[in-house]
Design a protein around this motif. Structure first.
Motif, PDB file in Angstrom:
ATOM      1  N   HIS A  42       4.314  19.438  -2.515  1.00 30.23           N
ATOM      2  CA  HIS A  42       5.461  19.558  -1.053  1.00 30.23           C
ATOM      3  C   HIS A  42       5.427  20.851  -1.083  1.00 30.23           C
ATOM      4  CE1 HIS A  42       4.683  15.715  -2.154  1.00 30.23           C
ATOM      5  NE2 HIS A  42       5.496  15.438  -2.787  1.00 30.23           N
ATOM      6  N   VAL A  43       4.604  21.940  -1.010  1.00 31.89           N
ATOM      7  CA  VAL A  43       5.027  23.159  -1.210  1.00 31.89           C
ATOM      8  C   VAL A  43       5.756  23.752   0.928  1.00 31.89           C
ATOM      9  CG1 VAL A  43       4.900  25.818  -1.250  1.00 31.89           C
ATOM     10  CG2 VAL A  43       3.818  24.365  -2.864  1.00 31.89           C
ATOM     11  N   LYS A  44       6.920  24.054   1.270  1.00 35.34           N
ATOM     12  CA  LYS A  44       7.252  23.423   2.021  1.00 35.34           C
ATOM     13  C   LYS A  44       7.072  25.246   2.892  1.00 35.34           C
ATOM     14  CE  LYS A  44      11.950  24.793   1.232  1.00 35.34           C
ATOM     15  NZ  LYS A  44      13.830  24.312   0.819  1.00 35.34           N
ATOM     16  N   GLU A  45       6.350  26.166   2.673  1.00 34.99           N
ATOM     17  CA  GLU A  45       5.797  27.453   2.491  1.00 34.99           C
ATOM     18  C   GLU A  45       4.927  27.102   3.580  1.00 34.99           C
ATOM     19  OE1 GLU A  45       9.402  27.355   0.492  1.00 34.99           O
ATOM     20  OE2 GLU A  45       7.902  27.414   0.040  1.00 34.99           O
ATOM     21  N   LEU A  46       4.100  26.566   3.556  1.00 32.75           N
ATOM     22  CA  LEU A  46       2.534  26.514   3.736  1.00 32.75           C
ATOM     23  C   LEU A  46       2.787  25.350   5.413  1.00 32.75           C
ATOM     24  CD1 LEU A  46       0.285  26.034   0.187  1.00 32.75           C
ATOM     25  CD2 LEU A  46       0.250  27.548   2.132  1.00 32.75           C
ATOM     26  N   PRO A  47       1.232  25.537   5.950  1.00 34.86           N
ATOM     27  CA  PRO A  47       1.066  23.969   6.785  1.00 34.86           C
ATOM     28  C   PRO A  47       1.038  23.127   6.142  1.00 34.86           C
ATOM     29  CG  PRO A  47       0.200  25.853   7.121  1.00 34.86           C
ATOM     30  CD  PRO A  47       0.628  26.355   5.897  1.00 34.86           C
ATOM     31  N   GLY A  48       1.851  21.790   6.511  1.00 34.23           N
ATOM     32  CA  GLY A  48       1.482  20.031   5.959  1.00 34.23           C
ATOM     33  C   GLY A  48       2.340  20.034   5.650  1.00 34.23           C
ATOM     34  N   LYS A  58      -5.953  28.434  -5.450  1.00 37.99           N
ATOM     35  CA  LYS A  58      -6.028  28.853  -3.835  1.00 37.99           C
ATOM     36  C   LYS A  58      -6.226  27.190  -2.884  1.00 37.99           C
ATOM     37  CE  LYS A  58      -5.281  31.663  -0.309  1.00 37.99           C
ATOM     38  NZ  LYS A  58      -4.048  33.100  -0.536  1.00 37.99           N
ATOM     39  N   ALA A  59      -5.905  26.489  -3.424  1.00 34.07           N
ATOM     40  CA  ALA A  59      -6.698  25.346  -2.963  1.00 34.07           C
ATOM     41  C   ALA A  59      -5.810  24.201  -2.731  1.00 34.07           C
ATOM     42  CB  ALA A  59      -7.532  24.229  -3.765  1.00 34.07           C
ATOM     43  N   VAL A  60      -5.657  23.584  -1.873  1.00 35.13           N
ATOM     44  CA  VAL A  60      -3.730  22.286  -1.128  1.00 35.13           C
ATOM     45  C   VAL A  60      -5.373  21.030  -1.419  1.00 35.13           C
ATOM     46  CG1 VAL A  60      -2.888  23.870  -0.243  1.00 35.13           C
ATOM     47  CG2 VAL A  60      -4.299  22.437   0.981  1.00 35.13           C
ATOM     48  N   LEU A  61      -4.278  19.959  -1.855  1.00 38.00           N
ATOM     49  CA  LEU A  61      -4.086  18.175  -1.704  1.00 38.00           C
ATOM     50  C   LEU A  61      -3.587  17.956  -1.032  1.00 38.00           C
ATOM     51  CD1 LEU A  61      -5.768  16.956  -5.113  1.00 38.00           C
ATOM     52  CD2 LEU A  61      -6.935  16.934  -3.309  1.00 38.00           C
ATOM     53  N   PHE A  62      -4.158  16.993  -0.260  1.00 40.94           N
ATOM     54  CA  PHE A  62      -3.426  15.820   0.943  1.00 40.94           C
ATOM     55  C   PHE A  62      -3.698  14.316   0.400  1.00 40.94           C
ATOM     56  CE2 PHE A  62      -3.431  19.899   3.375  1.00 40.94           C
ATOM     57  CZ  PHE A  62      -1.929  19.351   3.563  1.00 40.94           C
ATOM     58  N   ILE A  63      -2.936  13.157  -0.051  1.00 41.80           N
ATOM     59  CA  ILE A  63      -3.213  11.925  -0.753  1.00 41.80           C
ATOM     60  C   ILE A  63      -2.193  10.902   0.506  1.00 41.80           C
ATOM     61  CG2 ILE A  63      -2.919  10.345  -2.116  1.00 41.80           C
ATOM     62  CD1 ILE A  63      -2.719  13.008  -3.822  1.00 41.80           C
ATOM     63  N   LYS A 105      -6.810  26.781   6.724  1.00 39.31           N
ATOM     64  CA  LYS A 105      -8.279  27.653   6.180  1.00 39.31           C
ATOM     65  C   LYS A 105      -7.836  28.901   6.647  1.00 39.31           C
ATOM     66  CE  LYS A 105     -13.112  27.300   7.692  1.00 39.31           C
ATOM     67  NZ  LYS A 105     -13.886  27.025   8.562  1.00 39.31           N
ATOM     68  N   ASP A 106      -7.311  29.356   7.731  1.00 33.88           N
ATOM     69  CA  ASP A 106      -6.728  30.975   8.541  1.00 33.88           C
ATOM     70  C   ASP A 106      -6.422  31.506   7.414  1.00 33.88           C
ATOM     71  OD1 ASP A 106      -8.569  30.425  10.981  1.00 33.88           O
ATOM     72  OD2 ASP A 106      -6.808  29.986  12.068  1.00 33.88           O
ATOM     73  N   LEU A 107      -5.363  30.920   6.520  1.00 34.41           N
ATOM     74  CA  LEU A 107      -4.360  31.106   5.020  1.00 34.41           C
ATOM     75  C   LEU A 107      -5.677  31.319   4.341  1.00 34.41           C
ATOM     76  CD1 LEU A 107      -1.284  30.021   5.962  1.00 34.41           C
ATOM     77  CD2 LEU A 107      -1.585  32.180   6.476  1.00 34.41           C
ATOM     78  N   ASP A 108      -6.642  31.139   3.795  1.00 37.42           N
ATOM     79  CA  ASP A 108      -7.812  31.013   3.250  1.00 37.42           C
ATOM     80  C   ASP A 108      -6.838  30.263   1.909  1.00 37.42           C
ATOM     81  OD1 ASP A 108      -9.098  33.022   3.809  1.00 37.42           O
ATOM     82  OD2 ASP A 108      -8.361  35.078   2.804  1.00 37.42           O
ATOM     83  N   TRP A 109      -6.611  29.668   2.119  1.00 35.88           N
ATOM     84  CA  TRP A 109      -6.818  28.443   1.559  1.00 35.88           C
ATOM     85  C   TRP A 109      -7.668  27.055   1.268  1.00 35.88           C
ATOM     86  CZ3 TRP A 109      -2.788  27.236  -2.362  1.00 35.88           C
ATOM     87  CH2 TRP A 109      -2.239  28.685  -2.017  1.00 35.88           C
ATOM     88  N   ARG A 110      -8.145  26.528   0.113  1.00 32.78           N
ATOM     89  CA  ARG A 110      -9.618  25.457   0.034  1.00 32.78           C
ATOM     90  C   ARG A 110      -8.113  23.778   0.688  1.00 32.78           C
ATOM     91  NH1 ARG A 110     -12.703  25.215  -3.930  1.00 32.78           N
ATOM     92  NH2 ARG A 110     -10.969  25.676  -5.222  1.00 32.78           N
TER      93      ARG A 110
END
Length: 151
Positions: A42-48, A58-63, A105-110
């Motif tokens: 739950h990194v609050k510095e990243l969108p969502g 350089k990847a994020v997962l939403f469950i 995506k604009d921040l180059d995260w998958r």
């Protein structure tokens, strides 16, 4: 049709619905950690505020819960009462999801999305298959991953 409980009771019930550390999230976290993957929560510095962040990849997962995000599966059904309210709410959630994915995506995260229906219900997948899909994706250059139940 009127609600079967009073407003205070409904409010208390709805406030008890968790947004993080849900059972599907804990299941995925446990098995990914056991497989050797390390992540931040739950990194609050990243969108969502993604559920899982893998800085090394350089990847994020939403469950995502199928109901709250309007997933087209057997677990999603608009309630029969206050249909307009629920349709608007769920459409807003889905729209917000798309905006968050674009910002990442604009921040180059998958971005990866694991749907609740892949973990429970009649169309669920084997946990080993879900973890294989996540692992293959984390070790690839693919931008997007979506894991959903068998439809």
């Amino acid at each position: 049709m009127a609600d079967i409980v009073d407003k205070a009771t409904r409010s208390r019930m709805m406030s008890g619905i968790k947004g993080k550390n849900t059972k599907p999230e804990l299941t995925i976290r446990h098995f990914l950690h056991k497989a050797g993957y390390r992540y931040r929560l739950h990194v609050k510095e990243l969108p969502g505020k993604p559920d899982l962040v893998f800085p090394k990849h350089k990847a994020v997962l939403f469950i995502n819960g199928c109901f709250w995000h309007g997933h087209n599966c057997h677990l999603f059904k608009i309630p029969s009462t206050r249909k307009d309210f629920w349709q608007e709410k769920i459409l807003r959630n889905a729209s917000r999801d798309r905006e968050v994915f674009q910002k990442l995506k604009d921040l180059d995260w998958r971005v990866g999305v694991i749907w609740e229906c892949s973990l429970k219900g009649r169309d669920r997948l084997k946990l080993a298959d879900i973890l294989t899909k996540i692992s293959l994706w984390l070790n690839s250059d693919d931008y997007f991953l979506e894991v959903r139940g068998q439809c």
